[in-house]
Design a protein around this motif. Structure first.
Motif, PDB file in Angstrom:
ATOM      1  N   ILE A 141      27.980 -51.250  17.835  1.00  0.00           N
ATOM      2  CA  ILE A 141      28.362 -51.950  19.060  1.00  0.00           C
ATOM      3  C   ILE A 141      27.633 -51.370  20.279  1.00  0.00           C
ATOM      4  O   ILE A 141      27.219 -52.111  21.169  1.00  0.00           O
ATOM      5  CB  ILE A 141      29.900 -51.861  19.276  1.00  0.00           C
ATOM      6  N   ASP A 142      27.437 -50.047  20.293  1.00  0.00           N
ATOM      7  CA  ASP A 142      26.750 -49.442  21.450  1.00  0.00           C
ATOM      8  C   ASP A 142      25.283 -49.132  21.129  1.00  0.00           C
ATOM      9  O   ASP A 142      24.652 -48.341  21.835  1.00  0.00           O
ATOM     10  CB  ASP A 142      27.485 -48.158  21.886  1.00  0.00           C
ATOM     11  N   GLY A 143      24.730 -49.793  20.101  1.00  0.00           N
ATOM     12  CA  GLY A 143      23.376 -49.419  19.683  1.00  0.00           C
ATOM     13  C   GLY A 143      22.418 -50.585  19.564  1.00  0.00           C
ATOM     14  O   GLY A 143      21.468 -50.530  18.775  1.00  0.00           O
ATOM     15  N   PHE A 144      22.627 -51.613  20.386  1.00  0.00           N
ATOM     16  CA  PHE A 144      21.774 -52.806  20.263  1.00  0.00           C
ATOM     17  C   PHE A 144      20.307 -52.501  20.597  1.00  0.00           C
ATOM     18  O   PHE A 144      19.397 -52.789  19.830  1.00  0.00           O
ATOM     19  CB  PHE A 144      22.315 -53.919  21.166  1.00  0.00           C
ATOM     20  N   GLU A 145      20.092 -51.866  21.755  1.00  0.00           N
ATOM     21  CA  GLU A 145      18.715 -51.655  22.216  1.00  0.00           C
ATOM     22  C   GLU A 145      17.938 -50.762  21.240  1.00  0.00           C
ATOM     23  O   GLU A 145      16.773 -51.033  20.932  1.00  0.00           O
ATOM     24  CB  GLU A 145      18.735 -51.059  23.632  1.00  0.00           C
ATOM     25  N   VAL A 146      18.588 -49.708  20.753  1.00  0.00           N
ATOM     26  CA  VAL A 146      17.936 -48.803  19.804  1.00  0.00           C
ATOM     27  C   VAL A 146      17.548 -49.575  18.540  1.00  0.00           C
ATOM     28  O   VAL A 146      16.434 -49.443  18.021  1.00  0.00           O
ATOM     29  CB  VAL A 146      18.881 -47.622  19.448  1.00  0.00           C
ATOM     30  N   ALA A 147      18.465 -50.412  18.062  1.00  0.00           N
ATOM     31  CA  ALA A 147      18.184 -51.177  16.833  1.00  0.00           C
ATOM     32  C   ALA A 147      17.023 -52.145  17.059  1.00  0.00           C
ATOM     33  O   ALA A 147      16.172 -52.316  16.180  1.00  0.00           O
ATOM     34  CB  ALA A 147      19.444 -51.933  16.398  1.00  0.00           C
ATOM     35  N   VAL A 148      16.956 -52.756  18.233  1.00  0.00           N
ATOM     36  CA  VAL A 148      15.848 -53.677  18.535  1.00  0.00           C
ATOM     37  C   VAL A 148      14.529 -52.907  18.573  1.00  0.00           C
ATOM     38  O   VAL A 148      13.521 -53.336  17.992  1.00  0.00           O
ATOM     39  CB  VAL A 148      16.079 -54.414  19.880  1.00  0.00           C
ATOM     40  N   ASN A 149      14.540 -51.748  19.229  1.00  0.00           N
ATOM     41  CA  ASN A 149      13.305 -50.951  19.313  1.00  0.00           C
ATOM     42  C   ASN A 149      12.837 -50.500  17.934  1.00  0.00           C
ATOM     43  O   ASN A 149      11.638 -50.546  17.635  1.00  0.00           O
ATOM     44  CB  ASN A 149      13.510 -49.741  20.236  1.00  0.00           C
ATOM     45  N   ASN A 150      13.783 -50.086  17.084  1.00  0.00           N
ATOM     46  CA  ASN A 150      13.415 -49.685  15.716  1.00  0.00           C
ATOM     47  C   ASN A 150      12.767 -50.846  14.974  1.00  0.00           C
ATOM     48  O   ASN A 150      11.757 -50.681  14.287  1.00  0.00           O
ATOM     49  CB  ASN A 150      14.652 -49.235  14.919  1.00  0.00           C
ATOM     50  N   ARG A 197      11.204 -53.422  16.226  1.00  0.00           N
ATOM     51  CA  ARG A 197       9.854 -53.691  16.756  1.00  0.00           C
ATOM     52  C   ARG A 197       8.850 -52.678  16.216  1.00  0.00           C
ATOM     53  O   ARG A 197       7.713 -53.021  15.889  1.00  0.00           O
ATOM     54  CB  ARG A 197       9.849 -53.610  18.286  1.00  0.00           C
ATOM     55  N   GLN A 198       9.292 -51.413  16.116  1.00  0.00           N
ATOM     56  CA  GLN A 198       8.375 -50.382  15.615  1.00  0.00           C
ATOM     57  C   GLN A 198       7.995 -50.617  14.154  1.00  0.00           C
ATOM     58  O   GLN A 198       6.904 -50.252  13.723  1.00  0.00           O
ATOM     59  CB  GLN A 198       8.996 -48.996  15.787  1.00  0.00           C
ATOM     60  N   GLN A 199       8.908 -51.276  13.420  1.00  0.00           N
ATOM     61  CA  GLN A 199       8.573 -51.619  12.021  1.00  0.00           C
ATOM     62  C   GLN A 199       7.659 -52.831  11.938  1.00  0.00           C
ATOM     63  O   GLN A 199       7.347 -53.296  10.855  1.00  0.00           O
ATOM     64  CB  GLN A 199       9.841 -51.988  11.256  1.00  0.00           C
ATOM     65  N   GLY A 200       7.306 -53.389  13.087  1.00  0.00           N
ATOM     66  CA  GLY A 200       6.418 -54.562  13.093  1.00  0.00           C
ATOM     67  C   GLY A 200       7.162 -55.883  13.215  1.00  0.00           C
ATOM     68  O   GLY A 200       6.551 -56.946  13.050  1.00  0.00           O
ATOM     69  N   GLY A 201       8.478 -55.842  13.470  1.00  0.00           N
ATOM     70  CA  GLY A 201       9.271 -57.071  13.590  1.00  0.00           C
ATOM     71  C   GLY A 201       8.711 -57.999  14.662  1.00  0.00           C
ATOM     72  O   GLY A 201       8.283 -57.558  15.726  1.00  0.00           O
ATOM     73  N   LYS A 202       8.681 -59.297  14.344  1.00  0.00           N
ATOM     74  CA  LYS A 202       8.089 -60.287  15.274  1.00  0.00           C
ATOM     75  C   LYS A 202       9.126 -61.031  16.099  1.00  0.00           C
ATOM     76  O   LYS A 202       8.804 -61.586  17.142  1.00  0.00           O
ATOM     77  CB  LYS A 202       7.313 -61.346  14.473  1.00  0.00           C
ATOM     78  N   GLY A 203      10.359 -61.105  15.583  1.00  0.00           N
ATOM     79  CA  GLY A 203      11.365 -61.853  16.335  1.00  0.00           C
ATOM     80  C   GLY A 203      12.747 -61.647  15.773  1.00  0.00           C
ATOM     81  O   GLY A 203      12.918 -61.280  14.606  1.00  0.00           O
ATOM     82  N   LEU A 204      13.753 -61.874  16.617  1.00  0.00           N
ATOM     83  CA  LEU A 204      15.148 -61.687  16.206  1.00  0.00           C
ATOM     84  C   LEU A 204      15.995 -62.874  16.622  1.00  0.00           C
ATOM     85  O   LEU A 204      15.792 -63.439  17.697  1.00  0.00           O
ATOM     86  CB  LEU A 204      15.740 -60.442  16.879  1.00  0.00           C
ATOM     87  N   ASN A 205      16.944 -63.230  15.774  1.00  0.00           N
ATOM     88  CA  ASN A 205      18.077 -64.040  16.218  1.00  0.00           C
ATOM     89  C   ASN A 205      19.175 -63.068  16.611  1.00  0.00           C
ATOM     90  O   ASN A 205      19.395 -62.071  15.926  1.00  0.00           O
ATOM     91  CB  ASN A 205      18.593 -64.952  15.099  1.00  0.00           C
ATOM     92  N   VAL A 206      19.844 -63.373  17.714  1.00  0.00           N
ATOM     93  CA  VAL A 206      20.871 -62.471  18.229  1.00  0.00           C
ATOM     94  C   VAL A 206      22.210 -63.188  18.198  1.00  0.00           C
ATOM     95  O   VAL A 206      22.319 -64.328  18.664  1.00  0.00           O
ATOM     96  CB  VAL A 206      20.546 -62.046  19.673  1.00  0.00           C
ATOM     97  N   THR A 207      23.207 -62.521  17.628  1.00  0.00           N
ATOM     98  CA  THR A 207      24.519 -63.153  17.583  1.00  0.00           C
ATOM     99  C   THR A 207      25.574 -62.207  18.162  1.00  0.00           C
ATOM    100  O   THR A 207      25.247 -61.160  18.723  1.00  0.00           O
ATOM    101  CB  THR A 207      24.811 -63.645  16.140  1.00  0.00           C
ATOM    102  N   VAL A 208      26.825 -62.632  18.057  1.00  0.00           N
ATOM    103  CA  VAL A 208      27.952 -61.912  18.663  1.00  0.00           C
ATOM    104  C   VAL A 208      27.905 -60.432  18.296  1.00  0.00           C
ATOM    105  O   VAL A 208      27.677 -60.119  17.126  1.00  0.00           O
ATOM    106  CB  VAL A 208      29.280 -62.529  18.144  1.00  0.00           C
ATOM    107  N   PRO A 209      28.090 -59.484  19.186  1.00  0.00           N
ATOM    108  CA  PRO A 209      28.418 -59.642  20.610  1.00  0.00           C
ATOM    109  C   PRO A 209      27.236 -59.308  21.525  1.00  0.00           C
ATOM    110  O   PRO A 209      27.447 -58.849  22.637  1.00  0.00           O
ATOM    111  CB  PRO A 209      29.513 -58.586  20.792  1.00  0.00           C
ATOM    112  N   PHE A 210      26.004 -59.571  21.087  1.00  0.00           N
ATOM    113  CA  PHE A 210      24.852 -59.004  21.797  1.00  0.00           C
ATOM    114  C   PHE A 210      24.047 -59.995  22.641  1.00  0.00           C
ATOM    115  O   PHE A 210      22.969 -59.645  23.119  1.00  0.00           O
ATOM    116  CB  PHE A 210      23.916 -58.336  20.784  1.00  0.00           C
TER     117      PHE A 210
END
Ligand code: ATR
Length: 272
Positions: A41-50, A52-65
């Motif tokens: 719950i308090d780790g959205f930004e860190v998870a997104v950055n991780n 991206r570093q793995q080469g992720g191109k895009g995300l769908n975002v759902t509750v609660p972010f």
């Protein structure tokens, strides 16, 4: 080589997005891999950055972010800015593009899949939270005769009316304020169905030809759809179509190709 995408949320295990996007990629021959990420719950930004570093191109975002995704975006589409929420992120070099495809998904489901025009119709939108806000502008773009927003907490409905009044014929009130009025399309954008609750709807707002639409979905009819059926409404729809259409819109943003949705919607409907 596969391009990497994912849906991120908390909880996430119930998400149908991996199934939907895997089906889209198979159908369009796009080389992509799609995962589900459970972020603390308090780790959205860190998870997104991780990601991206793995080469992720895009995300769908759902509750609660969805609000955090909105804040994290360095570029926003017009519809994301209006919704003040982001359900789709696209990573391009240094930029994070934030989009919101929920409203477009709802409108496409109603107009194309359910063959129900919104133009010149009387629409009642129940709820004044994030889910409601995200669909108001796309609904108004269809030029309904009137868009009424009903909410238990009146100031929230009034605030949405104030924000969107220049874009169409929009009114707001408590549920009982609309007693005695009929609507052609009644959309449940509250979170009531999540908790097996029913918004305090006056029964006479339905007519026999109305469409009752719940943005939530579950295997059986939601309380709202059961209530509508008891009032004689025959045209009932849950949020499966919207879910698949918003996913198709995200897929289009990422890959530039619009997948077919009808077979995927059929695939996700509970089997009788
Ligand atoms: P979301 O992002 O899913 O819209 P939200 O911003 O918390 O979530 O908003 C929830 C919405 O559902 C609100 O409009 C809320 O009404 P209030 O503003 O009066 O709280 C509405 N809601 C939740 N449970 C409800 C219920 N049992 N009956 C009617 N409305 C309900």
């Amino acid at each position: 080589m596969f391009d990497l995408y994912a849906v991120i949320g908390n909880p996430i295990s119930h998400s149908k997005s991996p199934l939907i996007h895997t089906e889209f990629s198979r159908q369009t021959d796009q080389p992509l891999q799609y995962e589900a990420i459970l972020a603390p719950i308090d780790g959205f930004e860190v998870a997104v950055n991780n990601f991206r570093q793995q080469g992720g191109k895009g995300l769908n975002v759902t509750v609660p972010f969805k609000l955090e995704a909105y804040k994290l975006s360095t570029l926003l589409t017009g519809r994301a800015r209006t919704a003040q929420a982001v359900n789709t992120l696209k990573f391009d070099s240094d930029q994070i593009l934030g989009d919101n495809t929920d409203g477009a998904g709802l409108v496409r489901d109603i107009v194309f899949n359910l063959s129900t025009a919104i133009t010149a119709k009387r629409i009642l939108l129940m709820g004044a939270g994030g889910a409601a806000r995200g669909v108001i502008q796309p609904l108004l773009e269809q030029k309904p005769r009137i868009l009424a927003i009903a909410n238990r907490t009146l100031p929230k409905a009034r605030e949405l009316q104030r924000q969107f009044f220049s874009q169409g014929n929009i009114i707001s009130g408590n549920y009982l304020d609309f007693a005695g009025e009929h609507f052609d399309i009644i959309i449940n954008a509250t979170s009531a169905s999540l908790n097996d609750e029913l918004p305090p709807l006056p029964p006479d707002i339905f007519s026999e030809k109305s469409l009752a639409y719940d943005m939530m979905y579950r295997n059986e009819l939601t309380h709202f759809l059961q209530f509508a059926r008891q009032q004689g409404v025959k045209h009932l729809a849950d949020g499966i179509g919207m879910l698949v259409e918003q996913a198709a819109e995200s897929f289009f943003l990422w890959r530039g190709i619009r997948p077919e949705t009808r077979n995927v919607i059929e695939m996700l409907k509970p089997k009788a």
